[in-house]
Design an enzyme around this catalytic site. Structure first.
Site, mmCIF file in Angstrom:
data_model
loop_
_atom_site.group_PDB
_atom_site.id
_atom_site.type_symbol
_atom_site.label_atom_id
_atom_site.label_comp_id
_atom_site.label_asym_id
_atom_site.label_seq_id
_atom_site.Cartn_x
_atom_site.Cartn_y
_atom_site.Cartn_z
ATOM 1 N N PHE A 1 0.884 -1.171 0.000
ATOM 2 C CA PHE A 1 0.000 0.000 0.000
ATOM 3 C C PHE A 1 0.922 1.221 0.000
ATOM 4 C CE2 PHE A 1 -2.674 -3.288 1.717
ATOM 5 C CZ PHE A 1 -3.977 -2.965 1.361
ATOM 6 N N ASP A 2 1.285 1.677 -1.174
ATOM 7 C CA ASP A 2 2.355 2.673 -1.234
ATOM 8 C C ASP A 2 1.993 3.987 -0.542
ATOM 9 O OD1 ASP A 2 4.059 0.954 -2.550
ATOM 10 O OD2 ASP A 2 3.453 1.605 -4.534
ATOM 11 N N ALA B 1 10.874 2.856 -4.110
ATOM 12 C CA ALA B 1 11.974 1.888 -4.248
ATOM 13 C C ALA B 1 12.224 1.605 -5.724
ATOM 14 C CB ALA B 1 11.702 0.623 -3.457
ATOM 15 N N ASN B 2 11.595 0.575 -6.265
ATOM 16 C CA ASN B 2 11.861 0.187 -7.655
ATOM 17 C C ASN B 2 10.929 0.855 -8.653
ATOM 18 O OD1 ASN B 2 10.043 -1.724 -6.154
ATOM 19 N ND2 ASN B 2 9.615 -2.459 -8.221
ATOM 20 N N TYR B 3 9.706 1.211 -8.240
ATOM 21 C CA TYR B 3 8.695 1.710 -9.172
ATOM 22 C C TYR B 3 8.609 3.228 -9.153
ATOM 23 C CZ TYR B 3 5.907 -1.904 -11.501
ATOM 24 O OH TYR B 3 5.468 -2.875 -12.365
ATOM 25 N N GLU B 4 8.200 3.781 -10.309
ATOM 26 C CA GLU B 4 7.823 5.189 -10.419
ATOM 27 C C GLU B 4 6.368 5.281 -10.844
ATOM 28 O OE1 GLU B 4 11.934 6.147 -9.821
ATOM 29 O OE2 GLU B 4 11.042 4.585 -11.053
ATOM 30 N N HIS C 1 1.749 -9.149 -11.113
ATOM 31 C CA HIS C 1 1.138 -8.396 -10.018
ATOM 32 C C HIS C 1 0.079 -7.452 -10.565
ATOM 33 C CE1 HIS C 1 4.665 -6.193 -11.518
ATOM 34 N NE2 HIS C 1 3.998 -5.084 -11.231
ATOM 35 N N HIS D 1 -1.799 -3.510 -10.143
ATOM 36 C CA HIS D 1 -1.745 -2.153 -9.600
ATOM 37 C C HIS D 1 -3.190 -1.676 -9.513
ATOM 38 C CE1 HIS D 1 2.642 -1.554 -10.605
ATOM 39 N NE2 HIS D 1 2.328 -2.506 -11.478
ATOM 40 N N ASP E 1 -14.962 13.889 -3.878
ATOM 41 C CA ASP E 1 -15.978 14.497 -3.008
ATOM 42 C C ASP E 1 -16.688 15.552 -3.851
ATOM 43 O OD1 ASP E 1 -17.483 15.763 -1.080
ATOM 44 O OD2 ASP E 1 -15.903 15.746 0.438
ATOM 45 N N ASP F 1 -24.915 14.376 0.973
ATOM 46 C CA ASP F 1 -23.491 14.715 0.909
ATOM 47 C C ASP F 1 -22.727 13.411 0.750
ATOM 48 O OD1 ASP F 1 -21.041 15.868 1.035
ATOM 49 O OD2 ASP F 1 -21.190 16.564 3.105
#
Length: 700
Positions: free
Chosen positions: A334-335, A417-420, A469, A471, A478, A618
């Site tokens: 959960f980045d 870490a490894n991902y952008e 994996h 994403h 809102d 709301d």
């Protein structure tokens, strides 16, 4: 959520107003450096002098929606807004313990309003200081060194540690831990600090306890087709696989493409206090915020002074991996909740990350010691050409009316870490708002024996497996479509039955269904199910329909893991394309406030289960979109961008195409160097009411 209220004993005066904070800053502006410092000081003052606190988050505590609505309305009406206290949300540990606290600090009154110790199953996010310390602990552990020695690595080889949030499986996972995956920097070139270490994964994985800061276990990774692990021995070192330009034979036939705006930009950026920023562009206006967890937040989004959205942000994301074997079965990041988009944001570079005439936003976050940490260029704002916006050619006369589409991009980039992830809010001149994610970076890899294939991943380099994996992202919307009482409907296209009215069987109708209770809902492309946010109290002047915005979501494969798995229980948003819930202050994160080693039950699925009324209420929407990343060799050593987009488009909100007033595309304005050929089609037309009943003639 198990909590314990902690006595408030701060000695700082509770009624002194901090005028430099409360009178200058907008209630939605990010915290300033002085506010971060003051917040940490007030929390520290609750404890004996030598108590060592580890600050996880010091960020803006937004006022309640009930307070903000009259404040924003007053601003837009040119009236003096009501006074709102500036507050900070603080999450912290007593260092080297499991005692996690969250507190609310009233900066205007200079006092701690609440301070609560959270229960044992809740864990705070990682932070830069802690992650670096965990890396050090793992690599300096004597037992880890003993395991590494069995590999007979060349002298001088550098070992790299990638700490991963431990995840959850219900097996001895109560304490907060990191699972460290080890790699080698290229042993043939150990001085190259930018070597792609993901091309050299090792089968050794230390587990570090964050309280004692010790390695509590060393897992040996399976490298074959099953759960079997092999005894460690001398490592067969494969060739490197580098991604940096200096290691490539670069193309020489690419000509420059310059983005030039000789008269400057068409947007206006206005500072709001010390840290806030108001943006105005092509009838759009909104405030840009930024925080540790979500990164970019947009507030009070309006078009031509008509209210559209109260708050927009990326709420959550989850990346579950497919390998079922220990310890990979816990790999599900959960980045945002485990670390935070804000603290992982890049310093964007002119001409590289953003092209054209760029306006940058800066911010201040907090360190683990509660000190301000300035971050430059975390958001870039720029315009871009988006091709043709609309066009029609009258083929009878050959006259073409054409308008090019201009977009405003609000962009940030995070490195996990490894991902952008390159994340952008994109506005256009037709009243449309989009959210785009581009996924790139390097695959998270693991070792695999030579000559083996497995169905849960792809071999991308000798000895290197990239596991499949997903994403899965959740965008929080809102809405405030002409006010704060909105409804969600979905539209479907259905065939008419054959009848005397529809004898050829070609007719179909579009039918609308009101969503009355909070729920998780899904797309259905077979009937073109489309969701819309509407205000039933405001009607379109032309057709009488409720004004609204429709939601365009890309279909994606939802969470694949078993519904009873920890992956599914924790990623509460990942089982539906859309969730609609009734607004409650503080409910911002689709996976729950604390995702680190979470158990589920505290996110949007639980909120929707309340089955509250959401019609003409709301309401808040969580929009899910994602990628099923079946890895391929072309994704290595660095992955070409995968692009996914969500769009929010007006539906009966305007009385005509809102981009009609955009100036037409002209050569003297655009200064293109291409020459287009004129194109006309032959045609005939009938002139009615002249000497002849009809006079047909070619217009060429």
């Amino acid at each position: 959520m198990s909590t314990e209220h902690v006595p408030l004993t701060s000695a700082i005066g509770a009624t002194e107003r901090l005028t430099s904070v409360s009178l200058v800053s907008h209630p939605l502006a990010p915290l300033t450096s002085s506010e971060i410092t003051k917040s940490a000081e007030l929390i520290q003052a609750l404890y004996p002098a030598k108590t060592n606190l580890h600050f996880k988050v010091v960020t803006l505590e937004e006022p309640s929606k009930g307070q903000l609505i009259p404040y924003l309305d007053a601003e837009h009406n040119g009236q003096k807004p009501p006074s709102l206290d500036r507050k900070a949300f603080v999450c912290y540990y007593i260092r080297n313990t499991d005692k996690l606290h969250e507190a609310i600090v009233n900066l205007s009154l200079q006092r701690v309003e609440s301070n609560v110790r959270l229960g044992p199953s809740l864990h705070g996010p990682g932070d830069a200081q802690e992650i670096l310390l965990v890396e050090k602990v793992a690599l300096e552990d004597e037992a880890v060194k003993t395991e590494l020695a069995k590999l007979s690595l060349p002298e001088g080889t550098a070992v790299i540690s990638d700490p991963w949030i431990y995840g959850s499986d219900g097996v001895d996972d109560e304490r907060r831990m990191y699972q460290c995956f080890l790699y080698l920097r290229n042993p043939h070139d150990p001085s190259n600090l930018d070597s792609n270490h993901y091309a050299f994964p090792l089968a050794i994985s230390p587990v570090v306890d964050t309280v004692d800061l010790k390695v509590v276990r060393i897992d040996q990774l399976p490298t074959g087709i099953d759960h079997t692990v092999h005894p460690l021995g001398p490592l067969d070192i494969h060739p490197p696989n580098e991604y940096t330009p200096e290691h490539q034979n670069l193309r020489t036939d690419l000509k420059p493409l310059n983005v030039v705006q000789p008269q400057g930009t068409s947007f206006k950026a206005t500072s709001v206090g010390e840290t806030g920023e108001m943006i105005e562009w092509q009838k759009w206006s909104f405030m840009v915020g930024f925080n540790q967890r979500e990164g970019i937040v947009l507030y009070d989004v309006r078009y031509d002074e008509r209210s559209l959205f109260f708050r927009l942000s990326l709420s959550d994301m989850n990346i579950p991996y497919a390998d079922p074997r220990w310890p990979f079965h816990r790999k599900a990041a959960f980045d945002l909740g485990d670390a935070g988009a804000g603290q992982m944001t890049n310093n964007l570079k002119l001409g590289c990350d953003c092209l054209g005439s760029i306006h940058y936003l800066h911010t201040v976050l907090s360190t683990a010691d509660g000190e301000p940490f300035p971050m430059e260029n975390v958001v870039c704002i720029h315009e871009q050409d988006a091709g043709i916006g609309w066009k029609h050619t009258n083929y009878r006369t050959g006259k073409a009316a054409v308008v090019r589409s201009r977009e405003l991009v609000i962009q940030s980039i995070i490195t996990v870490a490894n991902y952008e992830y390159i994340m952008s809010f994109i506005f256009n001149q037709a009243g449309e708002l989009g959210y785009e994610v581009r996924a790139t970076g390097i695959l998270s890899t693991q070792p695999i024996d030579d000559g083996i294939e497995v169905p849960w991943g792809t071999v991308v380099h000798p000895g290197v497996l990239a596991t499949h994996h997903q994403h899965i992202f959740s965008l929080r919307v809102d809405p405030a479509i002409e006010g704060h009482h909105n409804r969600l409907v979905y539209e479907e296209a259905h065939p008419m039955p054959r009848s005397d009215f529809n004898p050829y069987g070609v007719g179909y109708t579009v039918e609308e269904t009101l969503v009355e209770k909070s729920a998780g809902l899904d797309l259905n492309p077979d009937v073109n199910r489309t969701f819309k946010i509407q205000n039933s109290a405001v009607r379109n002047p032309v057709n009488g329909k409720p004004v609204g915005y429709k939601i365009q979501l890309p279909p994606f494969q939802k969470m694949i893991a078993d519904p009873e798995s920890f992956h599914s229980r924790r990623a509460e948003f990942a089982d539906h394309n859309l969730y609609v819930v009734r607004h409650r202050d503080g409910e911002l994160y689709a996976g729950g406030k604390y995702t680190n080693q979470s158990r589920g039950g505290a996110g949007v699925r639980a909120w929707a289960a309340r089955r509250e009324d959401v019609a003409d209420a709301d309401l808040v929407l969580y929009l899910q979109f994602g990628l099923q990343h079946a890895t391929r060799i072309e994704d290595f050593p660095v992955m070409p961008c995968e692009v996914i987009k969500v769009a929010l488009k007006p539906s009966n909100f305007f009385d005509k195409n809102p981009a009609l007033d955009v100036p037409p595309s002209r050569q003297e304005f655009n200064r293109s160097t291409l020459v287009a050929e004129q194109h006309r089609q032959p045609a005939v037309e009938a002139a009615v009411g002249q000497d002849h009943a009809a006079c047909c003639s070619s217009k060429l």
